[in-house]
Design an enzyme around this catalytic site. Structure first.
Site, short mmCIF file in Angstrom:
data_model
loop_
_atom_site.label_atom_id
_atom_site.label_comp_id
_atom_site.label_asym_id
_atom_site.label_seq_id
_atom_site.Cartn_x
_atom_site.Cartn_y
_atom_site.Cartn_z
N HIS A 16 0.71 -1.05 -0.36
CA HIS A 16 -0.09 0.53 0.78
C HIS A 16 0.81 1.54 -0.25
O HIS A 16 1.31 1.65 0.89
CB HIS A 16 -1.63 -0.35 0.86
CG HIS A 16 -1.80 1.13 1.07
ND1 HIS A 16 -3.23 0.86 1.37
CD2 HIS A 16 -2.11 2.49 0.85
CE1 HIS A 16 -4.00 1.92 1.20
NE2 HIS A 16 -3.25 3.12 0.92
N HIS A 18 0.80 4.48 -2.24
CA HIS A 18 0.95 6.12 -2.98
C HIS A 18 2.12 6.61 -4.04
O HIS A 18 3.07 7.06 -3.52
CB HIS A 18 -0.27 6.82 -3.20
CG HIS A 18 -1.61 5.83 -2.40
ND1 HIS A 18 -2.22 6.14 -2.69
CD2 HIS A 18 -1.79 5.97 -1.15
CE1 HIS A 18 -3.69 5.67 -2.45
NE2 HIS A 18 -2.91 4.90 -1.13
N HIS A 72 2.07 16.32 -7.66
CA HIS A 72 1.29 16.05 -9.08
C HIS A 72 2.59 16.99 -9.84
O HIS A 72 2.36 17.01 -11.06
CB HIS A 72 0.18 16.39 -8.84
CG HIS A 72 -0.77 15.49 -8.22
ND1 HIS A 72 -2.83 15.03 -7.82
CD2 HIS A 72 -0.71 14.02 -8.50
CE1 HIS A 72 -2.41 14.05 -7.23
NE2 HIS A 72 -1.54 13.15 -7.34
N SER A 104 -1.09 3.90 -8.59
CA SER A 104 -1.18 5.50 -8.83
C SER A 104 -2.04 5.83 -9.60
O SER A 104 -2.62 4.14 -10.46
CB SER A 104 -0.05 6.15 -9.55
OG SER A 104 0.39 7.30 -10.15
N HIS A 203 -10.28 0.89 0.13
CA HIS A 203 -9.72 1.70 0.80
C HIS A 203 -11.39 1.70 1.16
O HIS A 203 -11.92 1.78 1.28
CB HIS A 203 -9.51 3.46 0.57
CG HIS A 203 -8.07 3.39 0.23
ND1 HIS A 203 -7.13 3.02 -1.10
CD2 HIS A 203 -7.30 4.76 0.64
CE1 HIS A 203 -5.88 4.01 -0.70
NE2 HIS A 203 -5.72 4.18 0.25
N GLU A 206 -12.34 4.17 6.73
CA GLU A 206 -11.78 5.51 7.04
C GLU A 206 -11.80 6.41 7.80
O GLU A 206 -11.42 7.02 8.95
CB GLU A 206 -10.78 6.34 5.80
CG GLU A 206 -9.49 5.60 5.18
CD GLU A 206 -8.74 6.14 3.57
OE1 GLU A 206 -7.82 6.58 3.79
OE2 GLU A 206 -9.75 6.09 2.72
N ASP A 288 1.81 6.50 2.49
CA ASP A 288 2.61 7.52 1.90
C ASP A 288 3.95 8.26 2.48
O ASP A 288 3.78 9.14 3.36
CB ASP A 288 1.01 9.07 1.58
CG ASP A 288 0.14 8.60 0.68
OD1 ASP A 288 -0.19 8.73 -0.26
OD2 ASP A 288 -0.44 8.24 1.80
#
Length: 347
Positions: A16, A18, A72, A104, A203, A206, A288
């Site tokens: 996991h 990103h 980005h 991604s 996901h 959350e 992340d």
């Protein structure tokens, strides 16, 4: 050896991560310099210090999604996207990661199309698998905050490239801000991808939304990410918890991410304890690593210190994670690698 050294040297599985959230400060500075040399404005100069979110930061889960715009802006060309991917994979390898499923969301930028975005990732991963010891593959993401029609388009691309590169494009996922969009709107796209041979991860949980969590669990994805609001103590209920226990869906657990987004107040009250105690399949992950200033080694170390896991139990968490990877033909070689480490260290 001390705990931190052990966690670094332990061969680990990352399921996991990103891409744009995993960019280190070093990588981001290299991308900035590259874009500047070619006269491309990335609009990130004033915001690099805002990219990382620590436990004392006032920003919450919803705020975290805004920081991705900084990354980005740096991965808006094919060259910088390839650089970001290659540098990130090398950092994971240097941290002792032996297998990674990088994820991604394909996107159109002023410099490339969504199709070119995917092709750049595939080419970079293919090169990395030749030059690095880490085994890497791709999970293509659908952003739940976008229109379902966009999800359909991404699923089409995922199916197309899975057929062309079955050992590189291995899965599809649904992610993004959990306060927007509806899971059910994306079920047709996810189901088509699954029927075409792609594995699915969601996901899930959350935020507290038992109805959606139930729908996600009954979809029986191959894995779920986070899985916070499932147990009754964390915003779920007996029904959602029983579904998870009955289905035994593996959970991608991201300790530091959950703390820094204020989803969990402190490590000692993390739902890892309930999941581990109920023998739910668990994979420790970073989510992340750039945004949350962590590493997979650090996640293992925090887990050991918080929940009293000795070296043997830590190593077996990594070993068990091999059972849940989407590149199924690599399970045997990864198990052997981790077992060799376990036997060498007499665990």
């Amino acid at each position: 050896m001390d705990l931190n050294t052990f966690c670094r040297e332990l061969p680990k599985i990352e399921l996991h991560a990103h891409l744009n959230g995993s960019l280190s400060r070093s990588t981001m500075l290299q991308l900035q310099r590259y874009l500047a040399d070619f006269g491309v404005s990335d609009k990130s100069n004033a915001f690099l210090d805002e990219f990382q979110i620590g436990s004392g930061d006032r920003r919450n889960l919803s705020d975290c999604f805004q920081v991705f715009n900084i990354a980005h802006s740096l991965t808006s060309t094919q060259d910088t996207l390839a650089m970001a991917t290659a540098l990130t994979l090398k950092e994971f390898e240097d941290d002792g990661c032996c297998y990674i499923e990088l994820r991604s969301t394909p996107r159109d930028t002023p410099h490339m199309t969504s199709r070119q975005y995917i092709e750049t990732l595939i080419e970079t991963l293919n090169t990395a698998n030749t030059n690095l010891s880490i085994i890497s593959c791709l999970i293509i993401s659908i952003n739940r905050g976008r229109l379902p029609s966009e999800g359909d388009g991404i699923a089409d691309l995922a199916i197309e490239y899975h057929k062309k590169y079955p050992n590189l494009v291995v899965g599809i996922e649904l992610s993004g801000n959990p306060t927007v969009g509806k899971f059910q709107d994306f079920v047709p796209a996810l189901q088509r991808a699954r029927e075409a041979g792609l594995k699915v991860t969601l996901h899930c949980g959350e935020i507290s939304n038992p109805e959606e969590v139930s729908d996600m669990l009954m979809f029986k994805a191959d894995r779920i990410g986070h899985g916070i609001c499932i147990h009754p103590n964390y915003g779920g209920n007996e029904s959602t918890w029983n579904l998870l226990c009955n289905y035994q869906i593996p959970v991608e657990v991201c300790l530091t991410s959950n703390i820094n987004t204020k989803s969990i107040l402190q490590y000692s009250s993390h739902h890892f304890k309930e999941l581990y105690g109920a023998n739910i399949p668990i994979i420790l992950c970073t989510d992340d690593k750039g945004v949350f200033a962590t590493s997979l080694s650090q996640e293992y170390s925090i887990c050991a210190e918080t929940f009293g896991l000795d070296a043997s139990k830590l190593a077996r968490l990594s070993l068990k994670a091999c059972d849940y990877i989407f590149m199924t033909d690599k399970r045997k070689i990864l198990r052997e690698k981790i077992l060799n480490f376990i036997n060498k260290n007499e665990l």
